[in-house]
Scaffold this active site. Structure first.
Site, PDB file in Angstrom:
ATOM      1  N   HIS A   1       2.278   1.619  -3.472  1.00  0.00           N
ATOM      2  CA  HIS A   1       1.206   2.003  -4.394  1.00  0.00           C
ATOM      3  C   HIS A   1       0.901   3.493  -4.310  1.00  0.00           C
ATOM      4  O   HIS A   1       0.596   4.137  -5.320  1.00  0.00           O
ATOM      5  CB  HIS A   1      -0.047   1.189  -4.076  1.00  0.00           C
ATOM      6  CG  HIS A   1      -1.215   1.504  -4.948  1.00  0.00           C
ATOM      7  ND1 HIS A   1      -2.310   2.224  -4.509  1.00  0.00           N
ATOM      8  CD2 HIS A   1      -1.459   1.210  -6.251  1.00  0.00           C
ATOM      9  CE1 HIS A   1      -3.173   2.354  -5.487  1.00  0.00           C
ATOM     10  NE2 HIS A   1      -2.685   1.748  -6.562  1.00  0.00           N
TER      11      HIS A   1
ATOM     12  N   ARG B   1       0.828  -1.207   0.000  1.00  0.00           N
ATOM     13  CA  ARG B   1       0.000   0.000   0.000  1.00  0.00           C
ATOM     14  C   ARG B   1       0.864   1.259   0.000  1.00  0.00           C
ATOM     15  O   ARG B   1       0.537   2.251  -0.666  1.00  0.00           O
ATOM     16  CB  ARG B   1      -0.931   0.013   1.221  1.00  0.00           C
ATOM     17  CG  ARG B   1      -1.914  -1.127   1.343  1.00  0.00           C
ATOM     18  CD  ARG B   1      -3.075  -1.092   0.384  1.00  0.00           C
ATOM     19  NE  ARG B   1      -3.852   0.111   0.369  1.00  0.00           N
ATOM     20  CZ  ARG B   1      -5.182   0.127   0.218  1.00  0.00           C
ATOM     21  NH1 ARG B   1      -5.865  -1.010   0.152  1.00  0.00           N
ATOM     22  NH2 ARG B   1      -5.844   1.257   0.131  1.00  0.00           N
TER      23      ARG B   1
END
Length: 453
Positions: free
Chosen positions: A283, A280
Site C-alpha cells: 500500500h 501495508r
C-alpha cells in the site's frame, strides 16, 4: 429502389416497433424465413409478394433481396429480433457492397432483440456491462468463439448466448460452462429463456453449477449473470455498480486499497499477521514485489504488538521513519518513537569513532534503550551497528525492522541480521526498502488485531 432490413422483434406484436410496421406496410416484396410471416402478414399491403425461405438459407435470402431491387420497388427483408444482431442486415449490406449496388437506397429498421426481451422478462439482469455470444460455429471458427468466451468470463460480463445448442451442435454449451466455471462461482445465476415473447414462452432460473445443458435448444436464449448478479423472487438483478458507491473518505479509500491488494496476493504460507504487513508495504509503495521480498521470523509481529500495546519504545534510524509511524497509534498506546540522528552528541561521536551519523545515533540509542524495537528504513550502517552491538552483548532488542534501501552494504547488512540468532525481525530482502516501508511494518504491528481477527 429501396431495400429495408427490418427487425420484427421476438414475436409478440407489442414488441414490433411502429417504424417497422410502417416499413412493412409500404413494402412490395417481403423476403424472410417462412415461419416469420405469421407475425407480420396482417400488416402487409394487398398484393405484396411474400417469398419464404428455409432457416439455413440466409445467404440466398440476401442475394435474392439485392437482385429483386428494381426501379420503383421497395424490397424488405425480415428478421426476428433486431436484424442487425446475428441476423440479415450484415449479409444484405455485405452482398450489396460486393455488387457495388450504389443505386439501392439501403436502410435498417431496428427491432427489439431476443436478449433485450429476455432481460425485460427477467427484470434487471443487464444493468451493468454485458455482451452477447453466438455459439454457432457454422460461419465462425470455434477457436474464435472460444477466445470470446474466455474474454467474457474473465471480464465478468453478463453474457447472453444465442444459438446455444442444437442436435448437431450439442457440445459447445458444455464447453462454455466449463470455461465460465474457471472464472465464476457455481452459484452465479443463469436463466434459460425459451421462445421469449411468444405464446410458448418458458423461463427457468438455475445456477451456473446446476445448469442442465440438455434443457437448452435453438429456441432458447441463455443468460449468465456476472459476479454481482443475484436472484430476487423470479427476477435477476445486476447492480449498476460493483460498489454501492465509490469510496470517498480517506478511511474508505484506504480500506478499499487494502481489499484490492489482498485479492492479488499469492503467498499462502504467510501468517495472517505477516500477510497484513505485506499489504501495508504494498500500500505504501504500489509495488507487489514486496510480497516476495518479505521475510519475517515466526511470531515477530504478534510479539511486537504486545510490546507496543504496553507502551514500548521505538527507535528509528532517520526522522522520515519516525514521521511515517502513525501518530494516532503511538498516542493510543503511549509509545515513544525516538530518532537520535539529530542528537547534539551524534556529530562528536561520529567524528571521534570515524563512523556515520546513523551509526552514532544507533549507538547512543542502544546505551539508553537496549531492549527497544529498532526500525531501520534508510541506513545500512545503522543496521550493521545493531548487529555488532548485539554480538558484543550490549543490547537485546525486542525486534528489528530491517528495510534499508540502496546499494552499498545494503545486502550485507540484511544478511547479517537474517542469520543472527534470537532477534525477532522483519527483513525486506534485496536492495529495496525505504522509510515508508519500514514505517508501514510498524503500523502493521500496531493494527494486526483489527485486521487479522
Amino acid at each position: 429502389m429501396r431495400l429495408s432490413v427490418i427487425g420484427i422483434g421476438p414475436g409478440d406484436a407489442g414488441y414490433l416497433l411502429p417504424i417497422a410496421r410502417q416499413a412493412l406496410a409500404d413494402a412490395d416484396i417481403i423476403i424472410g424465413y417462412h415461419y416469420y410471416f405469421r407475425f407480420v402478414e396482417h400488416l402487409l399491403k394487398p398484393g405484396a409478394q411474400c417469398i419464404g425461405k428455409e432457416l439455413s438459407e440466409e445467404e440466398a435470402r440476401a442475394v435474392l433481396a439485392v437482385e429483386s431491387c428494381t426501379a420503383g420497388k421497395h424490397v424488405a427483408v425480415i428478421s426476428s429480433g433486431d436484424a442487425g444482431v446475428y441476423a440479415m442486415a450484415s449479409l444484405v449490406y455485405e452482398y450489396a457492397s460486393k455488387q457495388n449496388r450504389q443505386d439501392i437506397a439501403l436502410s435498417s429498421i431496428p427491432g427489439i432483440s431476443a436478449f433485450q426481451a429476455a432481460a425485460a422478462r427477467l427484470g434487471a439482469p443487464i444493468g451493468h456491462d454485458f455482451c452477447t455470444i453466438s455459439l454457432s460455429d457454422l460461419m465462425t471458427p470455434w477457436t474464435t468463439i472460444e477466445k470470446r468466451i474466455h474474454a467474457a468470463a474473465i471480464g465478468d460480463f453478463v453474457t447472453s448466448l444465442y444459438n446455444p445448442r442444437s442436435k448437431q451442435r450439442h457440445w459447445q454449451l458444455s464447453r462454455l460452462k466449463e470455461i465460465f466455471l474457471q472464472h465464476r462461482s457455481p452459484e452465479t445465476p443463469v436463466a434459460i429463456v425459451r421462445q421469449v415473447a411468444r405464446p410458448e414462452e418458458h423461463i427457468q432460473l438455475t445456477t451456473l453449477g446446476e445448469l442442465d445443458v440438455t434443457l437448452v435448444d435453438m429456441f432458447c436464449l441463455v443468460m449468465i449473470g456476472n459476479s454481482q448478479t443475484y436472484r430476487f423472487n423470479n427476477f435477476l438483478v445486476t447492480p449498476r455498480g460493483y460498489l454501492s458507491r465509490k469510496p470517498h473518505t480517506g478511511e474508505e479509500i484506504q480500506q478499499e486499497s487494502f481489499r484490492q491488494i489482498r485479492l492479488q496476493l499469492k503467498r499462502d504460507e504467510l501468517s495472517p499477521a505477516d500477510q497484513w504487513a505485506v499489504i501495508r508495504c504494498i500500500h505504501s509503495t504500489a509495488d507487489f514485489e514486496y510480497e516476495q521480498l518479505y521475510y519475517a521470523t515466526e511470531g515477530a509481529l504478534e510479539q511486537w504488538h504486545e510490546y507496543l500495546a504496553g507502551g514500548g519504545t521505538v527507535i528509528t534510524d532517520v526522522t522520515m521513519v519516525q514521521s511515517g509511524i502513525t501518530k494516532a497509534f503511538t498516542s493510543k498506546y503511549g509509545v515513544a518513537v525516538k530518532c537520535y540522528l539529530n542528537d547534539e552528541r551524534v556529530l562528536a561521536l561520529a567524528a571521534a569513532e570515524n563512523i556515520t551519523r546513523s551509526q552514532a545515533g544507533i549507538r547512543l540509542a542502544i546505551q539508553e534503550h537496549p531492549d527497544a524495537l529498532y526500525v531501520i528504513g534508510n541506513a545500512p550502517t545503522a543496521l550493521l551497528e545493531i548487529c555488532d552491538q548485539y554480538q558484543q552483548g550490549n543490547c537485546r532488542p525486542i525486534g528489528v525492522v530491517a528495510a534499508p534501501v540502496g546499494f552499498v552494504n545494503v545486502l550485507e547488512s540484511k544478511f547479517k541480521m537474517k542469520y543472527l540468532p534470537d532477534i525477532p525481525s522483519v527483513i525486506i530482502e534485496g536492495r529495496k526498502g525505504g522509510s515508508n516501508v519500514a514505517a508501514a511494518i510498524v503500523n502493521a504491528a500496531f493494527t494486526i488485531l483489527e485486521q487479522v481477527q
